[in-house]
Scaffold this active site. Structure first.
Site, PDB file in Angstrom:
ATOM      1  N   HIS A 143      56.712  23.299  83.941  1.00  0.00           N
ATOM      2  CA  HIS A 143      56.699  24.301  85.011  1.00  0.00           C
ATOM      3  C   HIS A 143      55.914  25.554  84.642  1.00  0.00           C
ATOM      4  O   HIS A 143      56.086  26.590  85.277  1.00  0.00           O
ATOM      5  CB  HIS A 143      58.137  24.650  85.424  1.00  0.00           C
ATOM      6  CG  HIS A 143      58.851  23.489  86.059  1.00  0.00           C
ATOM      7  ND1 HIS A 143      60.216  23.447  86.245  1.00  0.00           N
ATOM      8  CD2 HIS A 143      58.376  22.326  86.563  1.00  0.00           C
ATOM      9  CE1 HIS A 143      60.549  22.302  86.832  1.00  0.00           C
ATOM     10  NE2 HIS A 143      59.456  21.609  87.024  1.00  0.00           N
ATOM     11  N   PRO A 154      77.615  21.173  79.902  1.00  0.00           N
ATOM     12  CA  PRO A 154      79.055  21.358  80.108  1.00  0.00           C
ATOM     13  C   PRO A 154      79.538  20.746  81.420  1.00  0.00           C
ATOM     14  O   PRO A 154      80.744  20.570  81.617  1.00  0.00           O
ATOM     15  CB  PRO A 154      79.253  22.876  80.134  1.00  0.00           C
ATOM     16  CG  PRO A 154      77.912  23.494  80.080  1.00  0.00           C
ATOM     17  CD  PRO A 154      76.871  22.434  79.901  1.00  0.00           C
ATOM     18  N   GLU A 155      78.585  20.428  82.318  1.00  0.00           N
ATOM     19  CA  GLU A 155      78.975  19.856  83.616  1.00  0.00           C
ATOM     20  C   GLU A 155      78.286  18.513  83.829  1.00  0.00           C
ATOM     21  O   GLU A 155      77.227  18.253  83.261  1.00  0.00           O
ATOM     22  CB  GLU A 155      78.562  20.813  84.750  1.00  0.00           C
ATOM     23  CG  GLU A 155      79.336  22.105  84.708  1.00  0.00           C
ATOM     24  CD  GLU A 155      78.843  23.107  85.744  1.00  0.00           C
ATOM     25  OE1 GLU A 155      78.090  22.701  86.659  1.00  0.00           O
ATOM     26  OE2 GLU A 155      79.207  24.275  85.614  1.00  0.00           O
ATOM     27  N   ASN A 182      61.570  24.929  81.318  1.00  0.00           N
ATOM     28  CA  ASN A 182      61.710  26.382  81.186  1.00  0.00           C
ATOM     29  C   ASN A 182      60.354  27.047  81.018  1.00  0.00           C
ATOM     30  O   ASN A 182      59.441  26.480  80.429  1.00  0.00           O
ATOM     31  CB  ASN A 182      62.608  26.718  80.000  1.00  0.00           C
ATOM     32  CG  ASN A 182      64.008  26.158  80.180  1.00  0.00           C
ATOM     33  OD1 ASN A 182      64.377  25.777  81.290  1.00  0.00           O
ATOM     34  ND2 ASN A 182      64.775  26.090  79.120  1.00  0.00           N
ATOM     35  N   VAL A 183      60.287  28.264  81.510  1.00  0.00           N
ATOM     36  CA  VAL A 183      59.027  29.010  81.449  1.00  0.00           C
ATOM     37  C   VAL A 183      59.153  30.196  80.488  1.00  0.00           C
ATOM     38  O   VAL A 183      58.257  31.025  80.399  1.00  0.00           O
ATOM     39  CB  VAL A 183      58.614  29.507  82.868  1.00  0.00           C
ATOM     40  CG1 VAL A 183      58.399  28.333  83.804  1.00  0.00           C
ATOM     41  CG2 VAL A 183      59.645  30.487  83.454  1.00  0.00           C
ATOM     42  N   GLY A 233      70.841  20.583  79.202  1.00  0.00           N
ATOM     43  CA  GLY A 233      70.895  21.828  79.979  1.00  0.00           C
ATOM     44  C   GLY A 233      70.086  21.835  81.255  1.00  0.00           C
ATOM     45  O   GLY A 233      69.535  22.868  81.616  1.00  0.00           O
TER      46      GLY A 233
HETATM   47  P1  OAD Z   1      69.621  24.821  86.771  1.00  0.00           P
HETATM   48  O1  OAD Z   1      70.012  26.242  86.938  1.00  0.00           O
HETATM   49  O2  OAD Z   1      69.448  24.008  88.000  1.00  0.00           O
HETATM   50  O3  OAD Z   1      70.689  24.044  85.883  1.00  0.00           O
HETATM   51  C1  OAD Z   1      71.127  24.549  84.656  1.00  0.00           C
HETATM   52  C2  OAD Z   1      72.011  23.497  84.010  1.00  0.00           C
HETATM   53  O4  OAD Z   1      72.381  23.975  82.731  1.00  0.00           O
HETATM   54  C3  OAD Z   1      73.306  23.176  84.756  1.00  0.00           C
HETATM   55  O5  OAD Z   1      73.469  21.762  84.847  1.00  0.00           O
HETATM   56  C4  OAD Z   1      74.400  23.787  83.864  1.00  0.00           C
HETATM   57  O6  OAD Z   1      75.610  23.037  83.903  1.00  0.00           O
HETATM   58  C5  OAD Z   1      73.752  23.675  82.504  1.00  0.00           C
HETATM   59  N1  OAD Z   1      74.216  24.654  81.516  1.00  0.00           N
HETATM   60  C6  OAD Z   1      74.718  25.904  81.698  1.00  0.00           C
HETATM   61  N2  OAD Z   1      75.009  26.483  80.530  1.00  0.00           N
HETATM   62  C7  OAD Z   1      74.690  25.575  79.568  1.00  0.00           C
HETATM   63  C8  OAD Z   1      74.756  25.581  78.140  1.00  0.00           C
HETATM   64  N3  OAD Z   1      75.199  26.640  77.457  1.00  0.00           N
HETATM   65  N4  OAD Z   1      74.334  24.473  77.494  1.00  0.00           N
HETATM   66  C9  OAD Z   1      73.883  23.392  78.165  1.00  0.00           C
HETATM   67  N5  OAD Z   1      73.805  23.339  79.499  1.00  0.00           N
HETATM   68  C10 OAD Z   1      74.190  24.406  80.196  1.00  0.00           C
HETATM   69  O7  OAD Z   1      68.312  24.798  85.869  1.00  0.00           O
HETATM   70  P2  OAD Z   1      67.247  23.630  85.686  1.00  0.00           P
HETATM   71  O8  OAD Z   1      67.889  22.298  85.694  1.00  0.00           O
HETATM   72  O9  OAD Z   1      66.409  24.001  84.543  1.00  0.00           O
HETATM   73  O10 OAD Z   1      61.884  25.146  88.557  1.00  0.00           O
HETATM   74  O11 OAD Z   1      66.402  23.789  87.001  1.00  0.00           O
HETATM   75  C11 OAD Z   1      65.277  22.976  87.170  1.00  0.00           C
HETATM   76  C12 OAD Z   1      64.204  23.749  87.831  1.00  0.00           C
HETATM   77  O12 OAD Z   1      64.693  24.322  89.033  1.00  0.00           O
HETATM   78  C13 OAD Z   1      63.698  24.954  87.055  1.00  0.00           C
HETATM   79  O13 OAD Z   1      62.734  24.642  86.090  1.00  0.00           O
HETATM   80  C14 OAD Z   1      63.107  25.780  88.114  1.00  0.00           C
HETATM   81  C15 OAD Z   1      64.170  25.665  89.163  1.00  0.00           C
HETATM   82  O14 OAD Z   1      63.710  25.801  90.409  1.00  0.00           O
HETATM   83  C16 OAD Z   1      60.866  25.887  88.988  1.00  0.00           C
HETATM   84  O15 OAD Z   1      60.889  27.104  88.941  1.00  0.00           O
HETATM   85  C17 OAD Z   1      59.724  25.082  89.503  1.00  0.00           C
END
Ligand code: OAD
Length: 252
Positions: free
Chosen positions: A126, A220-221, A109-110, A193
């Site tokens: 990131h 959650p998934e 996260n940023v 998450g």
């Molecule tokens: P994603 O948007 O890909 O995934 C978010 C995850 O959080 C999903 O698996 C959801 O199921 C989960 N989620 C949602 N609500 C939640 C909650 N309340 N508690 C726990 N989990 C929950 O985001 P990232 O995995 O962070 O990179 O994405 C990775 C990278 O892709 C980011 O850092 C960004 C993006 O492109 C860059 O910008 C380089």
């Protein structure tokens, strides 16, 4: 063998949590979801911005072709963060740094919410939305929420860009190496998450698992890492991590 459980802490996880010395936590956008920060792959403007998927607007190519559009997208995301606060998950993770003798927090996260909750020495794989860097001399500058956006480098007057890793770019020097070293050494690894689709970040739990760590996912998934994890606690980070707070207070 992986067990998918309701969000409750099994005896094995309890014992491992209470006895671990070296712990690594990897977080993604889901840890900030309960603060009101939209995830990337959850739909809405953070998934597609003005008709452009986030991996197009958030790309090295877009910085070259249309830096003002990249700024507009990051301004939108910074504006979203105004008025939002760390949630229970950020606060609980911040407490873990004083509970374990060696603790490493790695985030994709940023948004800076881990630091606002009190986490120290966070490895930001990131980058940070609260920093800019010069496109020419690469000097970095902090920006503050109340401050208008910095347009030009104070040192050389060339355009600045967000100090965030975009698609097509490499990670900040040393960040992944530090995280990978901690992953290879940890006994317990939490993956919280993240959709685990973006590498090299998603490789950290794989490194931990290969080195013999117990891996626990909080989401959650299901994700592509779920099968590798020893336990999947399927629930929201804020709710699930609160269980660890209770666990610590019960055992004091
Ligand atoms: P994603 O948007 O890909 O995934 C978010 C995850 O959080 C999903 O698996 C959801 O199921 C989960 N989620 C949602 N609500 C939640 C909650 N309340 N508690 C726990 N989990 C929950 O985001 P990232 O995995 O962070 O990179 O994405 C990775 C990278 O892709 C980011 O850092 C960004 C993006 O492109 C860059 O910008 C380089």
């Amino acid at each position: 063998m992986q067990s998918v459980t309701e969000p409750s802490i099994s005896d094995e996880l309890r014992q491992r949590y209470l006895s671990a010395s070296r712990v690594l936590v990897l977080t993604g956008a889901g840890v900030s979801a309960e603060s009101g920060v939209p995830t990337f792959r959850g739909g809405g403007n953070s998934s597609v911005w003005k008709g452009m998927p986030f991996d197009v607007i958030s790309s090295a190519r877009m910085v070259e072709r249309n830096l003002p559009a990249v700024w507009e997208w990051f301004d939108y995301r910074r504006d979203l963060l105004q008025g939002l606060s760390p949630n229970r998950a950020h606060h609980e993770i911040a407490k873990w740094q004083d509970h374990f003798s060696e603790f490493t927090l790695v985030t994709q996260n940023v948004d800076g919410l881990h630091q606002r909750a009190g986490s120290r020495d966070v490895i930001e794989l990131h980058g940070s939305i609260w920093r800019v860097r010069c496109t020419v001399c690469h000097a970095r500058f902090e920006i503050h929420p109340a401050q208008p956006r910095v347009e030009a480098c104070p040192d050389c007057s060339e355009p600045v860009r967000p100090d965030v890793v975009l698609f097509g770019e490499i990670l900040p020097a040393g960040a992944f190496e530090r995280a990978a070293a901690a992953a290879a050494e940890c006994e317990l690894c939490f993956v919280i998450g993240t959709s685990a689709l973006v590498y090299p970040a998603a490789g950290l739990p794989e490194i931990a698992h290969a080195a013999g760590a117990f891996v626990c996912e909080v989401n959650p998934e299901r994700t592509p890492l779920s099968d590798l994890c020893d336990v999947s606690l399927m629930g929201k980070a804020g709710e699930v991590l609160t269980l660890f707070s209770r666990l610590r207070s019960e055992t004091v």
